[in-house]
Design a protein around this motif. Structure first.
Motif, PDB file in Angstrom:
ATOM      1  N   ILE A  56      17.974   5.290   6.035  1.00  0.00           N
ATOM      2  CA  ILE A  56      17.271   5.408   7.314  1.00  0.00           C
ATOM      3  C   ILE A  56      16.682   6.807   7.478  1.00  0.00           C
ATOM      4  O   ILE A  56      15.528   6.966   7.901  1.00  0.00           O
ATOM      5  N   SER A  57      17.453   7.831   7.139  1.00  0.00           N
ATOM      6  CA  SER A  57      16.981   9.209   7.288  1.00  0.00           C
ATOM      7  C   SER A  57      15.762   9.474   6.413  1.00  0.00           C
ATOM      8  O   SER A  57      14.745  10.013   6.878  1.00  0.00           O
ATOM      9  N   CYS A  58      15.846   9.099   5.138  1.00  0.00           N
ATOM     10  CA  CYS A  58      14.725   9.326   4.222  1.00  0.00           C
ATOM     11  C   CYS A  58      13.506   8.493   4.604  1.00  0.00           C
ATOM     12  O   CYS A  58      12.364   8.965   4.517  1.00  0.00           O
ATOM     13  N   ASN A  59      13.738   7.256   5.043  1.00  0.00           N
ATOM     14  CA  ASN A  59      12.610   6.417   5.463  1.00  0.00           C
ATOM     15  C   ASN A  59      11.911   7.017   6.677  1.00  0.00           C
ATOM     16  O   ASN A  59      10.676   7.008   6.766  1.00  0.00           O
ATOM     17  N   ALA A  60      12.698   7.531   7.634  1.00  0.00           N
ATOM     18  CA  ALA A  60      12.103   8.117   8.833  1.00  0.00           C
ATOM     19  C   ALA A  60      11.261   9.337   8.480  1.00  0.00           C
ATOM     20  O   ALA A  60      10.132   9.501   8.975  1.00  0.00           O
ATOM     21  N   ILE A  61      11.781  10.189   7.605  1.00  0.00           N
ATOM     22  CA  ILE A  61      11.016  11.358   7.167  1.00  0.00           C
ATOM     23  C   ILE A  61       9.773  10.918   6.393  1.00  0.00           C
ATOM     24  O   ILE A  61       8.670  11.444   6.594  1.00  0.00           O
ATOM     25  N   GLY A  62       9.956   9.939   5.526  1.00  0.00           N
ATOM     26  CA  GLY A  62       8.841   9.464   4.713  1.00  0.00           C
ATOM     27  C   GLY A  62       7.743   8.825   5.541  1.00  0.00           C
ATOM     28  O   GLY A  62       6.556   9.079   5.312  1.00  0.00           O
ATOM     29  N   ILE A  63       8.121   8.011   6.514  1.00  0.00           N
ATOM     30  CA  ILE A  63       7.115   7.373   7.367  1.00  0.00           C
ATOM     31  C   ILE A  63       6.359   8.424   8.164  1.00  0.00           C
ATOM     32  O   ILE A  63       5.157   8.317   8.400  1.00  0.00           O
ATOM     33  N   GLY A  64       7.076   9.468   8.570  1.00  0.00           N
ATOM     34  CA  GLY A  64       6.447  10.511   9.379  1.00  0.00           C
ATOM     35  C   GLY A  64       5.471  11.371   8.591  1.00  0.00           C
ATOM     36  O   GLY A  64       4.413  11.748   9.099  1.00  0.00           O
ATOM     37  N   LEU A  65       5.807  11.668   7.333  1.00  0.00           N
ATOM     38  CA  LEU A  65       4.975  12.559   6.529  1.00  0.00           C
ATOM     39  C   LEU A  65       3.953  11.829   5.672  1.00  0.00           C
ATOM     40  O   LEU A  65       2.875  12.364   5.408  1.00  0.00           O
ATOM     41  N   GLY A  66       4.295  10.632   5.228  1.00  0.00           N
ATOM     42  CA  GLY A  66       3.464   9.937   4.238  1.00  0.00           C
ATOM     43  C   GLY A  66       2.249   9.280   4.814  1.00  0.00           C
ATOM     44  O   GLY A  66       2.167   8.057   4.884  1.00  0.00           O
ATOM     45  N   ALA A  67       1.302  10.059   5.285  1.00  0.00           N
ATOM     46  CA  ALA A  67       0.077   9.517   5.864  1.00  0.00           C
ATOM     47  C   ALA A  67      -1.130  10.015   5.080  1.00  0.00           C
ATOM     48  O   ALA A  67      -1.798  10.956   5.468  1.00  0.00           O
ATOM     49  N   PRO A  68      -1.392   9.446   3.918  1.00  0.00           N
ATOM     50  CA  PRO A  68      -2.440   9.967   3.049  1.00  0.00           C
ATOM     51  C   PRO A  68      -3.854   9.846   3.573  1.00  0.00           C
ATOM     52  O   PRO A  68      -4.726  10.580   3.146  1.00  0.00           O
ATOM     53  N   ALA A  69      -4.115   8.904   4.481  1.00  0.00           N
ATOM     54  CA  ALA A  69      -5.463   8.730   5.030  1.00  0.00           C
ATOM     55  C   ALA A  69      -6.506   8.487   3.945  1.00  0.00           C
ATOM     56  O   ALA A  69      -7.619   8.965   4.013  1.00  0.00           O
ATOM     57  N   PHE A  70      -6.113   7.755   2.919  1.00  0.00           N
ATOM     58  CA  PHE A  70      -7.077   7.417   1.878  1.00  0.00           C
ATOM     59  C   PHE A  70      -8.101   6.429   2.423  1.00  0.00           C
ATOM     60  O   PHE A  70      -7.751   5.463   3.071  1.00  0.00           O
ATOM     61  N   ARG A  71      -9.344   6.662   2.100  1.00  0.00           N
ATOM     62  CA  ARG A  71     -10.393   5.808   2.658  1.00  0.00           C
ATOM     63  C   ARG A  71     -10.759   4.657   1.719  1.00  0.00           C
ATOM     64  O   ARG A  71     -11.348   3.689   2.150  1.00  0.00           O
ATOM     65  N   GLN A  72     -10.467   4.776   0.440  1.00  0.00           N
ATOM     66  CA  GLN A  72     -10.761   3.709  -0.500  1.00  0.00           C
ATOM     67  C   GLN A  72      -9.481   3.409  -1.267  1.00  0.00           C
ATOM     68  O   GLN A  72      -9.313   3.851  -2.404  1.00  0.00           O
ATOM     69  N   PRO A  73      -8.548   2.693  -0.661  1.00  0.00           N
ATOM     70  CA  PRO A  73      -7.211   2.567  -1.199  1.00  0.00           C
ATOM     71  C   PRO A  73      -7.095   2.088  -2.633  1.00  0.00           C
ATOM     72  O   PRO A  73      -6.855   2.889  -3.523  1.00  0.00           O
ATOM     73  N   ALA A  74      -7.322   0.832  -2.899  1.00  0.00           N
ATOM     74  CA  ALA A  74      -6.983   0.262  -4.201  1.00  0.00           C
ATOM     75  C   ALA A  74      -7.759   0.907  -5.348  1.00  0.00           C
ATOM     76  O   ALA A  74      -7.195   1.300  -6.351  1.00  0.00           O
ATOM     77  N   LYS A  75      -9.062   1.033  -5.207  1.00  0.00           N
ATOM     78  CA  LYS A  75      -9.878   1.552  -6.297  1.00  0.00           C
ATOM     79  C   LYS A  75      -9.505   2.992  -6.626  1.00  0.00           C
ATOM     80  O   LYS A  75      -9.390   3.368  -7.774  1.00  0.00           O
ATOM     81  N   VAL A  76      -9.321   3.792  -5.582  1.00  0.00           N
ATOM     82  CA  VAL A  76      -9.010   5.190  -5.805  1.00  0.00           C
ATOM     83  C   VAL A  76      -7.663   5.341  -6.486  1.00  0.00           C
ATOM     84  O   VAL A  76      -7.503   6.122  -7.413  1.00  0.00           O
TER      85      VAL A  76
END
Length: 268
Positions: free
Chosen positions: A230-250
């Motif tokens: 739970i702790s690692c998931n909460a930190i990961g969800i909070g930080l892991g926001a890559p904002a990639f605009r072309q997901p799969a291909k990139v």
């Protein structure tokens, strides 16, 4: 031990939910990655709710109010499953082409919904006036069946999230270091979830053959693994926001050409 662990997890999840709800309000006129943002908030909120109901004092109070033993455990498990499904949806929005997002999300939600229905049906078959829905009553076939159903879903969702989050982290490690760090935390958290399912599932199977390890050891290890997850998931969800605009291909190109990410995306 459960009280302090789950209280800390609840506080962390509540803080994350509040912060990202504020972020969603500020971005209320934006349509970019809205599904991922909504899924992130849902993952935080349901994770916090599950942690809250797992605190022994809260669980006992909930059971007393509802008049049915084990209600808190059922709702906590359903909330935890919803949190895992929300993380899957978030990653689907990040890693799938726009034309594929709907089908990918629908299939994950269908699996989560089917699991939820199965858990409710199995829970109703358990005589909660005599047994509790824990490994302490592994001798009861209905309890074991319920727990294995829940663990199977967590293992499935955890493995998929771990795979996708690790792949994204490796793709972003040079140009999106904060996002890559968050995604690695998410991967570690879900790896802990899978380890928890293997540990508890192994105990249930071993019990049936008369070779289980001490119950106190099982409960202690399970609590620690859940707290870590739970702790690692909460930190990961909070930080892991890559904002990639072309997901799969990139992502598919990034392993051989990391500069592709930089050309396609912009930071927060």
């Amino acid at each position: 031990m459960d009280g302090p662990i789950y209280s800390a997890c609840t506080l962390l999840a509540v803080m994350g939910t509040t912060l990202w709800m504020c972020h969603a309000y500020l971005r209320r006129h934006s349509t970019r990655r809205r599904l991922a943002l909504q899924a992130r908030i849902a993952a935080f909120a349901t994770c916090g709710f599950a942690s809250l109901l797992t605190i022994p004092a809260v669980a006992d109070t909930t059971d007393s109010i509802t008049g049915a033993q084990g209600t808190a455990r059922l709702v906590a498990n359903l909330a935890a499953a919803a949190s895992m499904a929300s993380m899957q949806v978030m990653l689907m929005d990040w890693t799938r082409e726009p034309s594929q997002v709907a089908s990918s999300v629908t299939s994950r939600l269908a699996i989560a919904s089917t699991t939820a229905v199965a858990l409710v049906v199995q829970f109703l078959l358990i005589d909660t006036t005599k047994v509790a829905v824990t490994t302490a009553y592994a001798a009861d076939g209905h309890v074991t069946g319920y727990l294995l159903t829940y663990l199977a879903f967590v293992a499935f969702a955890g493995l998929e999230i771990t795979f996708l989050a690790t792949r994204l982290a490796l793709s972003a490690r040079r140009l999106r270091r904060p996002a890559a760090a968050g995604l690695m935390f998410l991967s570690i958290g879900c790896t802990s979830s899978v380890t928890y399912t293997l540990h508890q599932g192994g105990y249930l199977v071993a019990y049936q053959f008369g070779h289980s390890w001490p119950l106190a050891v099982e409960q202690t290890i399970s609590s620690l693994l859940i707290g870590l997850a739970i702790s690692c998931n909460a930190i990961g969800i909070g930080l892991g926001a890559p904002a990639f605009r072309q997901p799969a291909k990139v992502f598919q190109r990034s392993a051989s050409n990391p500069a592709a990410i930089s050309a396609a995306d912009s930071p927060h």
